[in-house]
Motif scaffolding. Structure first.
Motif, short mmCIF file in Angstrom:
data_model
loop_
_atom_site.label_atom_id
_atom_site.label_comp_id
_atom_site.label_asym_id
_atom_site.label_seq_id
_atom_site.Cartn_x
_atom_site.Cartn_y
_atom_site.Cartn_z
N SER A 46 -9.24 57.90 32.67
CA SER A 46 -9.52 59.43 32.64
C SER A 46 -9.55 59.91 34.13
O SER A 46 -9.19 60.82 34.28
CB SER A 46 -10.81 59.42 31.86
OG SER A 46 -11.98 59.01 32.82
N GLU B 204 -9.20 64.57 28.26
CA GLU B 204 -10.40 64.78 26.93
C GLU B 204 -10.42 63.78 26.07
O GLU B 204 -11.48 63.36 25.50
CB GLU B 204 -10.20 66.31 26.44
CG GLU B 204 -11.26 66.92 25.92
CD GLU B 204 -12.35 67.08 26.89
OE1 GLU B 204 -12.29 67.47 27.87
OE2 GLU B 204 -13.43 66.86 26.44
N GLU B 205 -8.99 63.20 25.79
CA GLU B 205 -8.86 62.40 24.65
C GLU B 205 -9.72 61.05 24.81
O GLU B 205 -10.51 60.44 24.29
CB GLU B 205 -7.50 61.93 24.18
CG GLU B 205 -6.91 62.96 23.76
CD GLU B 205 -7.03 63.39 22.26
OE1 GLU B 205 -7.54 62.46 21.53
OE2 GLU B 205 -7.04 64.58 21.94
N THR B 206 -9.65 60.83 26.32
CA THR B 206 -10.29 59.64 26.80
C THR B 206 -11.61 59.55 26.78
O THR B 206 -12.84 58.83 26.28
CB THR B 206 -9.52 59.22 28.25
OG1 THR B 206 -8.65 59.47 28.26
CG2 THR B 206 -10.02 57.91 28.54
N LEU C 245 -1.23 57.11 21.91
CA LEU C 245 -1.09 58.47 22.25
C LEU C 245 -0.59 58.71 23.86
O LEU C 245 0.18 59.43 23.98
CB LEU C 245 -2.30 59.18 22.12
CG LEU C 245 -2.49 60.60 22.40
CD1 LEU C 245 -1.97 61.62 21.07
CD2 LEU C 245 -3.91 61.07 22.64
N ARG D 165 -13.41 61.65 24.90
CA ARG D 165 -13.91 61.58 23.62
C ARG D 165 -14.39 60.03 23.22
O ARG D 165 -15.32 59.89 22.60
CB ARG D 165 -12.96 62.20 22.57
CG ARG D 165 -13.39 62.54 21.34
CD ARG D 165 -12.58 63.59 20.59
NE ARG D 165 -12.23 64.72 21.31
CZ ARG D 165 -11.15 65.53 21.38
NH1 ARG D 165 -10.05 64.92 20.55
NH2 ARG D 165 -11.12 66.41 21.86
N ARG E 155 -5.89 67.87 28.88
CA ARG E 155 -5.87 67.43 27.47
C ARG E 155 -6.05 65.75 27.19
O ARG E 155 -6.82 65.51 26.34
CB ARG E 155 -4.45 67.77 26.82
CG ARG E 155 -4.23 67.89 25.45
CD ARG E 155 -2.96 68.15 25.05
NE ARG E 155 -1.67 67.38 25.75
CZ ARG E 155 -0.51 67.48 25.80
NH1 ARG E 155 -0.08 68.60 25.05
NH2 ARG E 155 0.34 66.84 26.10
N GLU E 156 -5.11 65.28 27.95
CA GLU E 156 -5.47 63.57 27.62
C GLU E 156 -6.50 63.16 28.25
O GLU E 156 -7.08 62.31 27.75
CB GLU E 156 -4.17 62.96 28.48
CG GLU E 156 -2.89 62.85 27.68
CD GLU E 156 -2.14 64.09 27.44
OE1 GLU E 156 -2.45 64.71 26.30
OE2 GLU E 156 -1.02 64.47 28.08
N ASP F 240 -10.36 53.52 17.57
CA ASP F 240 -10.21 54.95 18.61
C ASP F 240 -9.37 54.57 19.61
O ASP F 240 -8.50 55.16 20.15
CB ASP F 240 -11.40 55.53 18.84
CG ASP F 240 -12.29 56.06 17.64
OD1 ASP F 240 -11.58 56.33 16.89
OD2 ASP F 240 -13.44 56.30 17.66
N HIS G 99 -5.69 54.24 19.02
CA HIS G 99 -5.14 55.63 18.62
C HIS G 99 -4.94 56.15 20.18
O HIS G 99 -3.63 56.42 20.35
CB HIS G 99 -5.90 56.48 17.77
CG HIS G 99 -5.68 57.86 18.01
ND1 HIS G 99 -4.47 58.17 17.13
CD2 HIS G 99 -6.08 59.01 18.55
CE1 HIS G 99 -4.19 59.45 17.18
NE2 HIS G 99 -5.11 59.86 18.13
N LEU G 100 -5.66 56.00 21.00
CA LEU G 100 -5.59 56.51 22.43
C LEU G 100 -4.32 56.01 23.09
O LEU G 100 -3.38 56.48 23.84
CB LEU G 100 -6.90 56.37 23.36
CG LEU G 100 -6.63 56.77 24.81
CD1 LEU G 100 -6.80 58.18 24.62
CD2 LEU G 100 -7.76 56.09 25.47
#
Lengths: 424, 180
Positions: A142, A169-171, A211, A173, A166-167, A204, A207-208
């Motif tokens: 991140s 934020e995924e991390t 992604l 999360r 954006r990426e 999770d 998935h990351l």
């Protein structure tokens, strides 16, 4: 590794010529006075310039468009973490230090916890070690994604900024799901971690990991091969290995000069000697190398996380030592002793034997060290954090010398300073 | 590596290797709880010891900081020959070739809080020494620009000293009349 010669006299002379050593009063006088024979001008950049990554102010001595000498001025954010740390118990310590580097808070907690554990002479269970590694690498991900975003923003690639956030934020999360907070986690504590990994964490994370790599390919297409991007970064802000070593610089800046030094590989902590990864190095020590190193370190982090997922052991997530670990919640309901014990640990803390220790970890910005002097009480007598951003900022004058003002923006961005850590 | 130039042998101990205090480049050697080798040079020896260590391969200075031992109850870990003083300057050096760190602890008396600067050997200590000066008031002799770094230039006092209270700054605008 061959031992390098220490900084030569030339390097030191270059150092003396690059740093502006004027007090603010002197600079103000110089700014007002008639320039006379030397056609230089003192210019201030910041402390609220969007590209200074926070409240960093630079005093630049300019000759036309060219930067001659630079003085970074810090202290606008001085949070007094070290003084505050002396008034908090060892258990409360991570709550304090995590607020220092807000882009990679888990590393501060890790350094503090490892130092405390060193003083206590305890060893955390394997699962805690691997959870810490997982969290470190997710956080490195991140942090580097944030660098991608801000680096793009500083150089005018605004879509890169949106993609990076954006990426990230995924991390975040995932970090939020595990620790409960997006930042300032207070998750890694002396004796282990605060809680076990939640249900479904593996899905999770997987998935990351699926992604991110295609998105990195997008970054490559968008930025790496783009002529304007290369034009802005290549050959800008060049620094040599000798200068980096003399200035105490660590992390991606040192590695960008082609010097493979990574604490994860060279002085392994946690279980980094059990995972397979490459230390990414550059060649020229310019802004482009620093950009490319961070981009590729994201890939290496993904590699490490895959291995962590495979090897994550079962067991305790914190040490079963009554001295440092509060009793489990269920025990409190049935045992008065457990309640008292719980109360004592959270009010008085635990006593740490007298002595002093220094432990460093490889944060996304370089060596993050923690030096704690204990007097045998439950609070650190002295807590000092060696912030990598603080030391790395000293490379700015050297990288900027002879460059254009527009390059200054690229160079500050490539150092990736976090002002909370600079003014700790 | 330790050259034993202290010739006073301890009669009570049978093994003379144990009796001789270990020295490295003239500075007493102890071992820290974190497993690091700790050197205790005096202020005058500091620059010479760091220079000699630099030739040994300790070519990166990673950290310089200070400690105020004003309220510390006891200093058990110091060797007997070292007189404990109020301040201490702690230097961490790193050898990349040997992959290890070394720690230097220099005792600094409160009435003459001056230490030679390491700037000529390691230019990177500039900010760290300024911070130590700012926070503890320890003067680094030979530093090119020893000014405050974290606190404003006109600040009085050195915040990390133990006799500098927490929360001594009056809160501005407290008790100001409310808007309504």
């Amino acid at each position: 590794m061959a031992s390098r010669a220490r900084a030569s006299a030339t390097e030191r002379l270059r150092e003396l010529g690059a740093v502006l050593r004027l007090s603010e009063a002197e600079a103000a006088e110089l700014g007002q006075a008639d320039p006379g024979d030397d056609q230089t001008m003192i210019m201030n950049m910041g402390p609220q310039h969007p590209s200074t990554h926070g409240v960093l102010r630079l005093m630049l001595e300019m000759e036309g468009e060219t930067v001659l000498r630079t003085k970074p001025i810090i202290g606008y954010l001085h949070t007094g973490m070290e003084k505050t740390g002396e008034d908090l118990t060892f258990l409360q310590g991570p709550t304090n230090v995590t607020r220092m580097d807000y882009a990679s808070p888990l590393f501060s907690e890790l350094a503090f916890s490892l130092t405390t554990e060193k003083l206590l002479g305890i060893e955390v269970p394997p699962r805690a070690v691997w959870i810490r590694m997982l969290m470190s690498e997710l956080n490195r991900l991140s942090s580097h994604l944030l660098f991608m975003a801000t680096n793009g923003m500083d150089l005018g690639a605004v879509s890169m900024m949106i993609y990076g956030w954006r990426e990230r934020e995924e991390t975040l999360r995932i970090l939020e799901k595990i620790t409960g907070l997006r930042m300032n986690h207070n998750y890694i504590r002396p004796g282990g971690v605060a809680a076990d990994l939640p249900d479904g964490w593996r899905d999770d994370v997987l998935h990351l990991l699926d992604l991110i790599p295609p998105r990195l390919e997008e970054y490559d297409t968008l930025m790496t091969g783009q002529p304007i991007w290369r034009e802005r970064l290549q050959g800008v802000g060049v620094i040599t290995t000798e200068e980096c070593l003399a200035l105490g610089t660590t992390g991606p800046i040192l590695r960008s000069t082609g010097y493979a030094w990574d604490l994860r590989r060279d002085l392994p902590y946690l279980a980094y000697d059990e995972v397979d990864f490459d230390v990414v190095i550059g060649t020229y020590g310019d802004c482009f190398d620093r950009y490319a190193i961070r981009l590729n370190e994201i890939r290496e982090s993904i590699r490490i996380i895959h291995q962590v997922l495979d090897k994550m052991p079962l067991g305790d997530y914190r040490i079963q030592d009554k001295k440092v670990t509060p009793p489990p919640r269920a025990r409190i309901d049935e045992s008065m002793e457990a309640l008292i014990h719980h109360f004592k640990i959270f009010t008085e803390g635990f006593k740490v034997p007298e002595g002093e220790a220094y432990v460093a970890v490889e944060s996304p910005r370089g060596e993050l060290g923690c030096y704690i002097v204990s007097d045998g009480s439950s609070k650190p007598y002295r807590m000092h954090i060696r912030g990598p951003s603080f030391v790395n900022l000293q490379t700015l004058p050297h990288m900027m010398r002879g460059g254009l003002l527009a390059d200054a923006v690229a160079i500050i961005s490539s150092v990736d300073p976090i002002m909370g850590e600079v003014d700790r | 590596m330790a050259d034993a130039d202290d010739t006073t042998a301890d009669e009570t101990a049978s093994d003379e290797v144990v009796a001789e205090p270990e020295r490295l480049h003239g500075a007493l050697v102890t071992s820290g709880p974190d497993g690091l080798v700790v050197l205790h040079p005096s202020r005058d020896e500091l620059v010479a010891v760091v220079t000699a260590l630099g030739e040994d391969g300790f070519h990166q200075c990673l950290d310089v900081t200070g400690v105020d031992y004003l309220r510390h109850p006891g200093r058990a870990e110091l060797p007997d020959e070292i007189t404990p003083e109020r301040f201490e300057v702690v230097v961490h050096l790193m050898s990349h070739a040997e992959r290890r760190r070394i720690r230097l602890r220099v005792q600094v008396p409160a009435d003459d809080a001056t230490v030679p600067s390491l700037f000529d050997l390691h230019p990177g200590v500039e900010a760290m020494e300024r911070e130590t000066f700012d926070m503890f008031g320890i003067v680094f002799d030979g530093h090119p620009d020893l000014t405050r770094i974290l606190m404003p230039e006109e600040w009085v006092g050195h915040p990390l000293r133990k006799d500098y209270a927490i929360g001594a700054i009056p809160v501005q605008f407290k008790g100001a009349p409310a808007a309504r």
